[in-house]
Design a protein around this motif. Sequence first.
Motif, PDB file in Angstrom:
ATOM      1  N   UNK A  59     -61.230 -24.783  19.639  1.00  0.00           N
ATOM      2  CA  UNK A  59     -62.354 -25.213  18.793  1.00  0.00           C
ATOM      3  C   UNK A  59     -62.027 -26.316  17.798  1.00  0.00           C
ATOM      4  N   UNK A  60     -60.915 -26.238  17.051  1.00  0.00           N
ATOM      5  CA  UNK A  60     -60.634 -27.324  16.100  1.00  0.00           C
ATOM      6  C   UNK A  60     -60.460 -28.683  16.767  1.00  0.00           C
ATOM      7  N   UNK A  61     -59.984 -28.684  18.010  1.00  0.00           N
ATOM      8  CA  UNK A  61     -59.711 -29.938  18.717  1.00  0.00           C
ATOM      9  C   UNK A  61     -60.922 -30.461  19.483  1.00  0.00           C
ATOM     10  N   UNK A  62     -61.838 -29.567  19.872  1.00  0.00           N
ATOM     11  CA  UNK A  62     -62.979 -29.976  20.703  1.00  0.00           C
ATOM     12  C   UNK A  62     -64.323 -29.708  20.030  1.00  0.00           C
ATOM     13  N   UNK A  63     -64.566 -28.455  19.689  1.00  0.00           N
ATOM     14  CA  UNK A  63     -65.889 -28.068  19.190  1.00  0.00           C
ATOM     15  C   UNK A  63     -66.213 -28.707  17.844  1.00  0.00           C
ATOM     16  N   UNK A  64     -65.292 -28.662  16.905  1.00  0.00           N
ATOM     17  CA  UNK A  64     -65.592 -29.156  15.563  1.00  0.00           C
ATOM     18  C   UNK A  64     -65.795 -30.676  15.523  1.00  0.00           C
ATOM     19  N   UNK A  65     -64.930 -31.477  16.139  1.00  0.00           N
ATOM     20  CA  UNK A  65     -65.203 -32.926  16.134  1.00  0.00           C
ATOM     21  C   UNK A  65     -66.498 -33.295  16.841  1.00  0.00           C
ATOM     22  N   UNK A  66     -66.778 -32.644  17.977  1.00  0.00           N
ATOM     23  CA  UNK A  66     -67.989 -32.961  18.728  1.00  0.00           C
ATOM     24  C   UNK A  66     -69.239 -32.532  17.964  1.00  0.00           C
ATOM     25  N   UNK A  67     -69.189 -31.375  17.339  1.00  0.00           N
ATOM     26  CA  UNK A  67     -70.351 -30.898  16.591  1.00  0.00           C
ATOM     27  C   UNK A  67     -70.575 -31.738  15.346  1.00  0.00           C
ATOM     28  N   UNK A  68     -69.498 -32.175  14.701  1.00  0.00           N
ATOM     29  CA  UNK A  68     -69.633 -33.084  13.561  1.00  0.00           C
ATOM     30  C   UNK A  68     -70.308 -34.376  13.997  1.00  0.00           C
ATOM     31  N   UNK A  69     -69.906 -34.898  15.145  1.00  0.00           N
ATOM     32  CA  UNK A  69     -70.526 -36.119  15.665  1.00  0.00           C
ATOM     33  C   UNK A  69     -72.012 -35.905  15.930  1.00  0.00           C
ATOM     34  N   UNK A  70     -72.367 -34.740  16.456  1.00  0.00           N
ATOM     35  CA  UNK A  70     -73.778 -34.435  16.693  1.00  0.00           C
ATOM     36  C   UNK A  70     -74.546 -34.394  15.377  1.00  0.00           C
ATOM     37  N   UNK A  71     -73.968 -33.790  14.354  1.00  0.00           N
ATOM     38  CA  UNK A  71     -74.611 -33.759  13.040  1.00  0.00           C
ATOM     39  C   UNK A  71     -74.743 -35.169  12.462  1.00  0.00           C
ATOM     40  N   UNK A  99     -60.738 -35.070   9.901  1.00  0.00           N
ATOM     41  CA  UNK A  99     -61.407 -34.205   8.924  1.00  0.00           C
ATOM     42  C   UNK A  99     -61.968 -32.958   9.613  1.00  0.00           C
ATOM     43  N   UNK A 100     -62.595 -33.146  10.764  1.00  0.00           N
ATOM     44  CA  UNK A 100     -63.160 -32.024  11.508  1.00  0.00           C
ATOM     45  C   UNK A 100     -62.072 -31.091  12.018  1.00  0.00           C
ATOM     46  N   UNK A 101     -60.975 -31.662  12.465  1.00  0.00           N
ATOM     47  CA  UNK A 101     -59.850 -30.865  12.955  1.00  0.00           C
ATOM     48  C   UNK A 101     -59.287 -29.993  11.843  1.00  0.00           C
ATOM     49  N   UNK A 102     -59.073 -30.573  10.679  1.00  0.00           N
ATOM     50  CA  UNK A 102     -58.506 -29.829   9.549  1.00  0.00           C
ATOM     51  C   UNK A 102     -59.438 -28.704   9.106  1.00  0.00           C
ATOM     52  N   UNK A 103     -60.711 -29.040   8.935  1.00  0.00           N
ATOM     53  CA  UNK A 103     -61.678 -28.011   8.570  1.00  0.00           C
ATOM     54  C   UNK A 103     -61.850 -26.976   9.663  1.00  0.00           C
ATOM     55  N   UNK A 104     -61.775 -27.431  10.912  1.00  0.00           N
ATOM     56  CA  UNK A 104     -61.923 -26.528  12.044  1.00  0.00           C
ATOM     57  C   UNK A 104     -60.822 -25.495  12.121  1.00  0.00           C
ATOM     58  N   UNK A 105     -59.606 -25.882  11.755  1.00  0.00           N
ATOM     59  CA  UNK A 105     -58.492 -24.930  11.754  1.00  0.00           C
ATOM     60  C   UNK A 105     -58.765 -23.778  10.783  1.00  0.00           C
ATOM     61  N   UNK A 106     -59.289 -24.116   9.633  1.00  0.00           N
ATOM     62  CA  UNK A 106     -59.583 -23.097   8.616  1.00  0.00           C
ATOM     63  C   UNK A 106     -60.743 -22.210   9.056  1.00  0.00           C
ATOM     64  N   UNK A 107     -61.836 -22.847   9.463  1.00  0.00           N
ATOM     65  CA  UNK A 107     -63.035 -22.088   9.820  1.00  0.00           C
ATOM     66  C   UNK A 107     -62.846 -21.279  11.104  1.00  0.00           C
ATOM     67  N   UNK A 108     -62.102 -21.815  12.058  1.00  0.00           N
ATOM     68  CA  UNK A 108     -61.843 -21.070  13.297  1.00  0.00           C
ATOM     69  C   UNK A 108     -61.062 -19.797  13.014  1.00  0.00           C
ATOM     70  N   UNK A 146     -70.951 -27.103   6.425  1.00  0.00           N
ATOM     71  CA  UNK A 146     -69.710 -27.886   6.461  1.00  0.00           C
ATOM     72  C   UNK A 146     -69.882 -29.123   7.338  1.00  0.00           C
ATOM     73  N   UNK A 147     -70.474 -28.940   8.518  1.00  0.00           N
ATOM     74  CA  UNK A 147     -70.744 -30.089   9.391  1.00  0.00           C
ATOM     75  C   UNK A 147     -71.643 -31.098   8.676  1.00  0.00           C
ATOM     76  N   UNK A 148     -72.672 -30.602   8.017  1.00  0.00           N
ATOM     77  CA  UNK A 148     -73.616 -31.471   7.316  1.00  0.00           C
ATOM     78  C   UNK A 148     -72.928 -32.233   6.191  1.00  0.00           C
ATOM     79  N   UNK A 149     -72.108 -31.535   5.415  1.00  0.00           N
ATOM     80  CA  UNK A 149     -71.429 -32.170   4.290  1.00  0.00           C
ATOM     81  C   UNK A 149     -70.413 -33.211   4.772  1.00  0.00           C
ATOM     82  N   UNK A 150     -69.785 -32.942   5.891  1.00  0.00           N
ATOM     83  CA  UNK A 150     -68.788 -33.872   6.431  1.00  0.00           C
ATOM     84  C   UNK A 150     -69.399 -35.226   6.751  1.00  0.00           C
ATOM     85  N   UNK A 151     -70.622 -35.224   7.297  1.00  0.00           N
ATOM     86  CA  UNK A 151     -71.250 -36.497   7.669  1.00  0.00           C
ATOM     87  C   UNK A 151     -72.101 -37.083   6.554  1.00  0.00           C
TER      88      UNK A 151
END
Length: 225
Positions: A59-71, A99-108, A146-151
């Motif tokens: 998830x930190x490597x795939x889901x979080x960056x892709x979902x951030x991009x979608x947001x 940024x998404x990877x780092x946050x994704x590690x914590x949230x995952x 978190x996704x919203x705040x990142x973008x």
Amino acid sequence: MNNVFGRMQPIFEWITNLAALNITWLVFILPIAYLSVLLVLVENTSQVLMVLLTIVILSPFLLFPATTAMFGVVRKWFMKEEIKIVKSFWTFYKENYKRSLSGGLILSFLWLMGVVDYLYIKSDVSFVNYIVLFILAILFLYTLYFFSDTVHTESKLTQSLKNVLIITVANPIFSFGIVLICIFILYVSFTHLPFLIILFIGPFIAILGFYGYQKVFTTIINVQK
């Protein structure tokens, strides 16, 4: 007849844009999408945990960056900017990957702890089950924000995590309403309307998540003025 098609054109454009964004997002998270389907099919607890652990690792490597991009794309829609979906998605993906990877590690990690706790206690006291489910709902909301705040902001990760926590609890009734609508969409998509998963589910959740974030964020900014 031309007037009818003229009125319908914006609707068709929205449907096309939503589908294009959702399909792009699914392509970027394809291994996780496959594992998520597998997670629904397996019944043995040990197999569930194994699939879940694999999803958490990826998830930190795939889901979080892709979902951030979608947001990021959804945010541009809220700002009424004309964009090319795939090109913009790729731009946001690259810009926010670290940024998404780092946050994704914590949230995952938090998601893993929450889901594992639920799996181990779900057959015990029902009251405790509801508490854990409530915590997972709050974590779901926190993740959306978190996704919203990142973008939407350029704050550092640690500051962003603190800000998102404040935004999550600032208007609990409104925000929890957003969560309930998202859960309803997910439930209907997986149980009755599976075509939504292929075409619309990602953008639907992102639009609701960013809408909720923007409302609460704007309210906080106005109060501070």
